[in-house]
Write an enzyme that holds these catalytic residues in place. Structure first.
Site, mmCIF file in Angstrom:
data_model
loop_
_atom_site.group_PDB
_atom_site.id
_atom_site.type_symbol
_atom_site.label_atom_id
_atom_site.label_comp_id
_atom_site.label_asym_id
_atom_site.label_seq_id
_atom_site.Cartn_x
_atom_site.Cartn_y
_atom_site.Cartn_z
ATOM 1 N N GLY A 11 56.492 19.335 20.379
ATOM 2 C CA GLY A 11 57.905 18.781 19.909
ATOM 3 C C GLY A 11 58.955 19.894 20.193
ATOM 4 O O GLY A 11 59.335 20.745 19.634
ATOM 5 N N VAL A 23 62.925 37.110 22.412
ATOM 6 C CA VAL A 23 61.501 37.519 22.613
ATOM 7 C C VAL A 23 61.836 38.211 23.862
ATOM 8 O O VAL A 23 61.224 39.735 24.088
ATOM 9 C CB VAL A 23 60.470 36.765 23.075
ATOM 10 C CG1 VAL A 23 59.803 36.323 23.751
ATOM 11 C CG2 VAL A 23 60.350 35.499 21.784
ATOM 12 N N ARG A 72 52.709 18.615 25.695
ATOM 13 C CA ARG A 72 51.737 18.623 24.867
ATOM 14 C C ARG A 72 50.027 18.439 25.505
ATOM 15 O O ARG A 72 50.196 18.092 26.918
ATOM 16 C CB ARG A 72 51.378 17.261 23.991
ATOM 17 C CG ARG A 72 52.417 18.023 22.927
ATOM 18 C CD ARG A 72 52.425 16.700 21.506
ATOM 19 N NE ARG A 72 53.493 16.667 20.333
ATOM 20 C CZ ARG A 72 54.462 16.407 20.476
ATOM 21 N NH1 ARG A 72 54.791 15.535 21.077
ATOM 22 N NH2 ARG A 72 55.184 16.653 19.113
ATOM 23 N N ASP A 103 53.040 23.964 13.503
ATOM 24 C CA ASP A 103 51.709 23.652 13.471
ATOM 25 C C ASP A 103 50.917 23.410 14.557
ATOM 26 O O ASP A 103 49.709 24.170 14.427
ATOM 27 C CB ASP A 103 50.849 22.673 12.341
ATOM 28 C CG ASP A 103 51.550 23.727 11.015
ATOM 29 O OD1 ASP A 103 52.078 24.256 10.238
ATOM 30 O OD2 ASP A 103 51.522 22.580 10.071
ATOM 31 N N GLY A 104 50.382 22.371 15.746
ATOM 32 C CA GLY A 104 49.858 22.153 16.408
ATOM 33 C C GLY A 104 49.001 23.084 17.000
ATOM 34 O O GLY A 104 48.748 24.258 17.840
ATOM 35 N N SER A 105 50.553 23.932 17.432
ATOM 36 C CA SER A 105 50.625 24.960 18.499
ATOM 37 C C SER A 105 50.368 26.831 17.877
ATOM 38 O O SER A 105 49.663 27.294 18.349
ATOM 39 C CB SER A 105 51.568 25.142 19.064
ATOM 40 O OG SER A 105 53.105 24.245 19.277
ATOM 41 N N THR A 125 60.673 23.911 15.362
ATOM 42 C CA THR A 125 60.180 22.165 15.292
ATOM 43 C C THR A 125 61.624 22.268 13.644
ATOM 44 O O THR A 125 62.169 22.929 13.179
ATOM 45 C CB THR A 125 58.903 22.110 14.264
ATOM 46 O OG1 THR A 125 59.244 20.782 13.957
ATOM 47 C CG2 THR A 125 59.089 23.074 12.904
ATOM 48 N N ASP A 127 61.747 19.838 11.711
ATOM 49 C CA ASP A 127 61.434 19.051 10.735
ATOM 50 C C ASP A 127 60.876 20.019 9.449
ATOM 51 O O ASP A 127 60.656 19.820 8.186
ATOM 52 C CB ASP A 127 59.818 18.660 10.827
ATOM 53 C CG ASP A 127 59.601 16.954 12.110
ATOM 54 O OD1 ASP A 127 60.295 16.861 12.297
ATOM 55 O OD2 ASP A 127 58.848 17.135 13.305
ATOM 56 N N ASP A 129 57.967 21.228 8.130
ATOM 57 C CA ASP A 129 57.260 21.230 8.145
ATOM 58 C C ASP A 129 56.116 22.407 7.775
ATOM 59 O O ASP A 129 55.421 22.415 8.100
ATOM 60 C CB ASP A 129 57.193 20.031 7.869
ATOM 61 C CG ASP A 129 56.141 19.932 9.558
ATOM 62 O OD1 ASP A 129 56.779 20.852 10.684
ATOM 63 O OD2 ASP A 129 55.922 18.824 10.737
ATOM 64 N N MET A 169 64.565 11.498 11.424
ATOM 65 C CA MET A 169 63.391 12.164 11.539
ATOM 66 C C MET A 169 62.679 12.766 10.898
ATOM 67 O O MET A 169 63.309 12.911 9.324
ATOM 68 C CB MET A 169 63.230 13.212 13.227
ATOM 69 C CG MET A 169 63.285 12.048 14.476
ATOM 70 S SD MET A 169 63.348 13.348 15.748
ATOM 71 C CE MET A 169 62.316 12.212 16.535
ATOM 72 N N ARG A 171 59.094 13.281 10.479
ATOM 73 C CA ARG A 171 57.540 13.679 10.849
ATOM 74 C C ARG A 171 56.953 12.819 9.291
ATOM 75 O O ARG A 171 57.101 12.096 8.848
ATOM 76 C CB ARG A 171 56.400 15.019 11.702
ATOM 77 C CG ARG A 171 56.556 14.417 12.808
ATOM 78 C CD ARG A 171 55.153 15.508 13.305
ATOM 79 N NE ARG A 171 55.315 16.967 13.031
ATOM 80 C CZ ARG A 171 54.336 18.029 13.676
ATOM 81 N NH1 ARG A 171 54.310 17.421 15.024
ATOM 82 N NH2 ARG A 171 54.591 19.386 13.748
ATOM 83 N N ALA A 186 74.198 9.022 0.393
ATOM 84 C CA ALA A 186 73.130 7.841 -0.102
ATOM 85 C C ALA A 186 73.036 7.222 -1.156
ATOM 86 O O ALA A 186 72.646 8.127 -2.089
ATOM 87 C CB ALA A 186 71.774 8.157 0.941
ATOM 88 N N GLN A 251 68.047 12.797 16.532
ATOM 89 C CA GLN A 251 68.322 14.645 16.885
ATOM 90 C C GLN A 251 67.594 15.460 17.322
ATOM 91 O O GLN A 251 67.597 16.813 16.036
ATOM 92 C CB GLN A 251 67.046 13.938 15.210
ATOM 93 C CG GLN A 251 68.000 13.108 14.653
ATOM 94 C CD GLN A 251 67.348 12.136 13.765
ATOM 95 O OE1 GLN A 251 66.666 12.172 11.853
ATOM 96 N NE2 GLN A 251 66.104 11.080 13.624
HETATM 97 P P1 ADP Z 1 53.276 21.180 17.253
HETATM 98 O O1 ADP Z 1 52.786 21.741 17.450
HETATM 99 O O2 ADP Z 1 55.093 20.690 17.512
HETATM 100 O O3 ADP Z 1 52.074 21.061 15.808
HETATM 101 P P2 ADP Z 1 51.577 19.395 18.210
HETATM 102 O O4 ADP Z 1 50.625 19.299 17.159
HETATM 103 O O5 ADP Z 1 51.335 18.812 19.615
HETATM 104 O O6 ADP Z 1 52.491 19.629 18.311
HETATM 105 O O7 ADP Z 1 50.137 20.652 19.462
HETATM 106 C C1 ADP Z 1 51.427 20.959 20.027
HETATM 107 C C2 ADP Z 1 50.459 21.129 21.210
HETATM 108 O O8 ADP Z 1 49.245 22.894 20.565
HETATM 109 C C3 ADP Z 1 48.667 20.828 21.536
HETATM 110 O O9 ADP Z 1 48.983 19.880 22.646
HETATM 111 C C4 ADP Z 1 47.641 21.671 21.888
HETATM 112 O O10 ADP Z 1 47.941 21.811 23.301
HETATM 113 C C5 ADP Z 1 47.874 22.522 21.017
HETATM 114 N N1 ADP Z 1 46.641 22.247 19.982
HETATM 115 C C6 ADP Z 1 47.129 21.041 18.346
HETATM 116 N N2 ADP Z 1 45.775 21.617 17.790
HETATM 117 C C7 ADP Z 1 45.211 22.286 18.250
HETATM 118 C C8 ADP Z 1 43.835 22.615 17.984
HETATM 119 N N3 ADP Z 1 43.538 22.092 16.774
HETATM 120 N N4 ADP Z 1 43.099 23.974 18.754
HETATM 121 C C9 ADP Z 1 43.862 24.323 20.031
HETATM 122 N N5 ADP Z 1 45.315 23.448 20.570
HETATM 123 C C10 ADP Z 1 45.310 23.200 20.190
#
Ligand code: ADP
Length: 319
Positions: A11, A23, A72, A103-105, A125, A127, A129, A169, A171, A186, A251
């Site tokens: 996101g 960077v 993503r 976290d996902g990234s 992010t 959030d 979080d 928002m 999550r 609120a 947001q």
């Molecule tokens: P965020 O980084 O905001 O938490 P996502 O959870 O959508 O967003 O993760 C972003 C991207 O990171 C995913 O589309 C994918 O390319 C990569 N990613 C997420 N989880 C994993 C994982 N367990 N292993 C490898 N790549 C991941």
């Protein structure tokens, strides 16, 4: 390292451009080359990569969104995708990557680090979080946007003696909700981290009504959801006309606040320093106003405490 890459993933968040700028400039100042990787990990897989020079990142800091675009990328979750990404890095001579995202990234960054391309994560992010840092890029801007919008809703709620149920928002996290809630006065704040009941919400509105207040704001976090149903129930149980508003993606946009620009600049600078020292599989963050860094796996295993004290204060002073 002589050449590094930078990408934004997951996101988007206001302030990502300030991080890309920091960077790029920090790396150029150290004599490294910088490659901009477009649309998250997709750019690594497809070779959608362009060099960034000192002027490529001029005039971007004040804009929301991300000049490198974000996405993503399903493919990157699998070995084949990771190997394609690694091959692109070897082809282009990219020796390390700064990943700005959530976290996902960072999971993706850890996977790529484990395959020989050192990555450093920067928490971006709205959030907030991410457990290893007290602050994530975009959080302040998003809260200020939410606050301004709730203030506007309050004007019309006040004129009509209504209750506004506002979904913000976050999550699965209630940080935006509790901060926006207290900042906007609120009557009730509903977040996933704290127990709540519709009876308690309606009773608080009814009790407050008896003290001469005729309009109400109920802030509900995305992770709880159901703003429309909540508004219907509140109207039925309290007799106060109620409307639901879901603030949504607005947001995520807008010019980043000073806090986001400063944090992004510090984190971007520090991330490059780590790669310059040959360190990878790290994520940078802010704790007690100092820049810190953690091993990615360790960072991902941490739990962030909820702001229970703030929630309690908000609850006690809103009646
Ligand atoms: P965020 O980084 O905001 O938490 P996502 O959870 O959508 O967003 O993760 C972003 C991207 O990171 C995913 O589309 C994918 O390319 C990569 N990613 C997420 N989880 C994993 C994982 N367990 N292993 C490898 N790549 C991941």
């Amino acid at each position: 390292m002589k050449k590094i890459g930078v990408l934004t993933s997951g996101g988007d968040a206001p302030g990502m451009n300030a991080a890309i700028r920091a960077v790029t400039r920090a790396a150029l100042a150290k004599g490294m080359e910088v490659m901009g990787i477009y649309r998250g990990y997709n750019g690594l897989i497809n070779g959608d990569i362009k060099p960034l020079n000192v002027r490529s990142v001029s005039d971007v800091m004040q804009h929301g969104g991300t000049m490198l675009y974000t996405a993503r990328c399903q493919e990157f979750r699998f070995e084949e995708g990771l190997q394609k990404a690694k091959a692109t890095c070897l082809e282009q001579g990219i020796e390390g990557i700064v990943v700005i995202g959530g976290d996902g990234s960072f999971r993706g960054a850890a996977d790529l680090s484990a395959r020989g391309i050192p990555c450093v994560g920067i928490p971006g992010t709205i959030d907030n979080d991410i457990a290893m840092t007290e602050y994530t890029i975009g959080y302040d801007t998003a809260m200020n946007t939410a606050m301004e919008l709730v203030d506007k809703l309050r004007d019309t709620s006040q004129s009509h003696d209504r209750c506004s149920v506002v979904e913000v928002m976050g999550r699965n996290a209630g940080y935006i909700a509790v901060n926006t809630g207290i900042a906007c006065g609120a009557t009730c704040i509903i977040v996933p981290e704290m127990p709540w009941s519709i009876d308690a919400v309606c009773n608080k509105i009814k009790n407050t009504h008896t003290t001469g207040k005729h309009h109400f704001i109920v802030v509900v976090s995305e992770g709880v959801g159901n703003a429309v149903e909540l508004a219907k129930t509140i109207e039925k149980e309290t007799g106060v006309e109620s409307r639901a508003t879901i603030l949504g993606h607005v947001q995520r946009g807008g010019s980043p606040t000073i806090r986001d620009r400063v944090a992004a600049s510090q984190l971007g600078y520090y991330a490059v320093q780590l790669l310059y020292e040959g360190k990878g599989n790290r994520v940078v963050g802010i704790q007690k106003n100092a820049i810190v860094d953690y091993d990615i796996q360790e960072a991902l295993s941490m739990k962030k405490p909820f702001e229970k004290e703030l929630y309690k204060i908000a609850d006690e002073i809103s009646f």
